[in-house]
Design a protein around this motif. Structure first.
Motif, PDB file in Angstrom:
ATOM      1  N   MET A 243       0.809  -1.219   0.000  1.00 65.38           N
ATOM      2  CA  MET A 243       0.000   0.000   0.000  1.00 65.38           C
ATOM      3  C   MET A 243       0.843   1.272   0.000  1.00 65.38           C
ATOM      4  N   LYS A 244       2.142   1.121   0.254  1.00 70.54           N
ATOM      5  CA  LYS A 244       3.036   2.273   0.171  1.00 70.54           C
ATOM      6  C   LYS A 244       3.503   2.535  -1.252  1.00 70.54           C
ATOM      7  N   SER A 245       3.154   1.638  -2.174  1.00 74.62           N
ATOM      8  CA  SER A 245       3.580   1.788  -3.563  1.00 74.62           C
ATOM      9  C   SER A 245       3.099   3.122  -4.135  1.00 74.62           C
ATOM     10  N   VAL A 246       3.903   3.694  -5.020  1.00 70.77           N
ATOM     11  CA  VAL A 246       3.564   4.971  -5.647  1.00 70.77           C
ATOM     12  C   VAL A 246       2.206   4.871  -6.332  1.00 70.77           C
ATOM     13  N   GLY A 247       1.362   5.847  -6.090  1.00 70.45           N
ATOM     14  CA  GLY A 247       0.019   5.872  -6.658  1.00 70.45           C
ATOM     15  C   GLY A 247      -1.000   5.329  -5.687  1.00 70.45           C
ATOM     16  N   TYR A 248      -0.726   4.197  -5.097  1.00 70.93           N
ATOM     17  CA  TYR A 248      -1.678   3.578  -4.168  1.00 70.93           C
ATOM     18  C   TYR A 248      -1.803   4.390  -2.887  1.00 70.93           C
ATOM     19  N   ARG A 249      -0.686   4.832  -2.337  1.00 66.87           N
ATOM     20  CA  ARG A 249      -0.745   5.655  -1.124  1.00 66.87           C
ATOM     21  C   ARG A 249      -1.525   6.934  -1.374  1.00 66.87           C
ATOM     22  N   GLN A 250      -1.272   7.590  -2.506  1.00 69.82           N
ATOM     23  CA  GLN A 250      -1.935   8.865  -2.788  1.00 69.82           C
ATOM     24  C   GLN A 250      -3.443   8.672  -2.970  1.00 69.82           C
ATOM     25  N   VAL A 251      -3.844   7.605  -3.647  1.00 74.77           N
ATOM     26  CA  VAL A 251      -5.279   7.353  -3.830  1.00 74.77           C
ATOM     27  C   VAL A 251      -5.924   6.987  -2.495  1.00 74.77           C
ATOM     28  N   TRP A 252      -5.237   6.249  -1.661  1.00 78.78           N
ATOM     29  CA  TRP A 252      -5.744   5.895  -0.332  1.00 78.78           C
ATOM     30  C   TRP A 252      -6.026   7.168   0.472  1.00 78.78           C
ATOM     31  N   GLU A 253      -5.087   8.109   0.429  1.00 75.81           N
ATOM     32  CA  GLU A 253      -5.261   9.380   1.148  1.00 75.81           C
ATOM     33  C   GLU A 253      -6.440  10.165   0.574  1.00 75.81           C
ATOM     34  N   TYR A 254      -6.622  10.080  -0.735  1.00 78.41           N
ATOM     35  CA  TYR A 254      -7.767  10.732  -1.369  1.00 78.41           C
ATOM     36  C   TYR A 254      -9.076  10.121  -0.866  1.00 78.41           C
ATOM     37  N   LEU A 255      -9.119   8.812  -0.801  1.00 86.54           N
ATOM     38  CA  LEU A 255     -10.327   8.123  -0.337  1.00 86.54           C
ATOM     39  C   LEU A 255     -10.595   8.391   1.144  1.00 86.54           C
ATOM     40  N   ASP A 256      -9.555   8.688   1.897  1.00 86.65           N
ATOM     41  CA  ASP A 256      -9.718   9.046   3.312  1.00 86.65           C
ATOM     42  C   ASP A 256     -10.165  10.500   3.486  1.00 86.65           C
ATOM     43  N   GLY A 257     -10.227  11.226   2.372  1.00 79.67           N
ATOM     44  CA  GLY A 257     -10.641  12.622   2.434  1.00 79.67           C
ATOM     45  C   GLY A 257      -9.544  13.584   2.816  1.00 79.67           C
ATOM     46  N   GLU A 258      -8.293  13.123   2.805  1.00 81.73           N
ATOM     47  CA  GLU A 258      -7.182  13.986   3.205  1.00 81.73           C
ATOM     48  C   GLU A 258      -6.794  14.970   2.101  1.00 81.73           C
ATOM     49  N   ILE A 259      -7.037  14.596   0.848  1.00 78.82           N
ATOM     50  CA  ILE A 259      -6.704  15.461  -0.284  1.00 78.82           C
ATOM     51  C   ILE A 259      -7.838  15.405  -1.291  1.00 78.82           C
ATOM     52  N   ASP A 260      -7.925  16.462  -2.132  1.00 78.06           N
ATOM     53  CA  ASP A 260      -8.957  16.456  -3.170  1.00 78.06           C
ATOM     54  C   ASP A 260      -8.392  15.867  -4.461  1.00 78.06           C
ATOM     55  N   HIS A 261      -9.214  15.819  -5.503  1.00 74.14           N
ATOM     56  CA  HIS A 261      -8.809  15.168  -6.744  1.00 74.14           C
ATOM     57  C   HIS A 261      -7.639  15.879  -7.404  1.00 74.14           C
ATOM     58  N   THR A 262      -7.621  17.210  -7.335  1.00 67.73           N
ATOM     59  CA  THR A 262      -6.519  17.965  -7.933  1.00 67.73           C
ATOM     60  C   THR A 262      -5.204  17.641  -7.237  1.00 67.73           C
TER      61      THR A 262
END
Length: 312
Positions: A243-262
């Motif tokens: 889950m630390k792999s590039v791309g997966y971590r960022q999408v996980w954070e997005y799904l947690d609501g930590e970041i928006d789509h941009t």
């Protein structure tokens, strides 16, 4: 004196450089057998974000060491070495040439260099060393290292606590300097004669453009849904290597609501560019490496020529 070892081909390069297409061509034109060298492609259910070859591509050119592990079960460089050596022996014994393709440079290095016969971590010794570190300071520990293992003392920076502590731990646990164990490892010969090829665009701006385009395409193809499915599992979390792999971590954070789509798009591209930079740094240190500009009109022909000239 000729080298009688069987041939192996390493096709390396940064992410998004076009390694998969070149590997498929080598399989179809020269009959090389493919082994994936990718720390994300080993995991099942991680297809889009790892840029795993499609089902059609895998049917055309099967890759070994893809989809061999559940993402809840970490896969190490040592695991890869054991599996890759087994696959390489099978391929060579069948009269074919193993072609290892991917961008996980640590896997390539571990495969060739082997695993030093170092003692396992000792909690007791490490506790004692940590106590000395707090009381005496890191420089005092490094001076001790320089006394018991002068070679390691030269190779390890005085401000590197992790390696200093590990070298002392090895010495106290085994009674032997780590430099001796390093020398034993370096003296061993890799059982294959290797031709190493790096496929990468000479223009780094082109690579950055490809990275941005590919990550945006991954999102369009359903990367968010792929991670959402993984996230629903109770046994997966961000602490796992998969889950630390590039791309997966960022999408996980997005799904947690930590970041928006941009921010997701921006962070995914930045993380991938950082990965490519690390890969290129590794490659510049690789010995006897043949560089091929992936943007050159005859890039594939140049790769094929190198492999043919090596005896494949």
């Amino acid at each position: 004196m000729s080298d009688s070892r069987p041939l192996a081909v390493f096709l390396m390069g940064p992410t998004a450089a076009g390694k998969t297409d070149a590997a498929i061509a080598l399989y179809e034109r020269l009959g090389c057998e493919l082994i994936s060298v990718d720390s994300a492609m080993v995991y099942r259910g991680m297809d889009i974000g790892s840029a795993k070859p499609s089902a059609l591509e895998l049917k055309r050119a099967p890759h070994r060491l893809i989809d061999i592990r559940d993402p809840a079960n970490p896969y190490s460089a040592a695991d890869f070495r054991q599996d890759a050596l087994c696959e390489m022996r099978q391929i060579s014994q069948s009269g074919k040439v193993p072609l290892l393709v991917g961008g996980t440079m640590l896997y390539f290095k571990q495969l060739v260099d082997g695993v030093a016969n170092l003692p396992a971590a000792s909690p007791e010794i490490r506790t004692q060393l940590d106590k000395r570190w707090r009381e005496e300071g890191l420089l005092a520990l490094h001076r001790t290292l320089a006394e018991v293992d002068p070679e390691a003392g030269k190779r390890i920076h005085p401000n590197d606590p992790q390696r200093t502590l590990r070298a002392l731990e090895v010495y106290y646990a085994s009674g032997r300097p780590m430099s001796e164990l390093w020398a034993e490892q370096e003296a061993s010969t890799f059982p294959w004669r290797v031709v190493s090829i790096a496929l990468a665009p000479e223009n780094r701006g082109v690579l950055h453009q490809r990275i941005a385009q590919r990550f945006a395409l991954m999102l369009e193809e359903g990367l968010i849904d792929e991670v959402a499915a993984l996230k629903q599992r109770d046994d997966l979390h961000l602490g796992l290597p998969a889950m630390k792999s590039v791309g997966y971590r960022q999408v996980w954070e997005y799904l947690d609501g930590e970041i928006d789509h941009t921010a997701l798009l921006e962070r995914g591209v930045i993380a991938t560019r950082q990965l490519a930079k690390r890969q290129l740094t590794w490659l510049r240190r690789w010995k006897e490496l043949h560089w091929v500009d992936s943007q050159h009109t005859h890039a594939l022909d140049n790769v094929l020529k190198l492999v043919r000239e090596s005896g494949a």
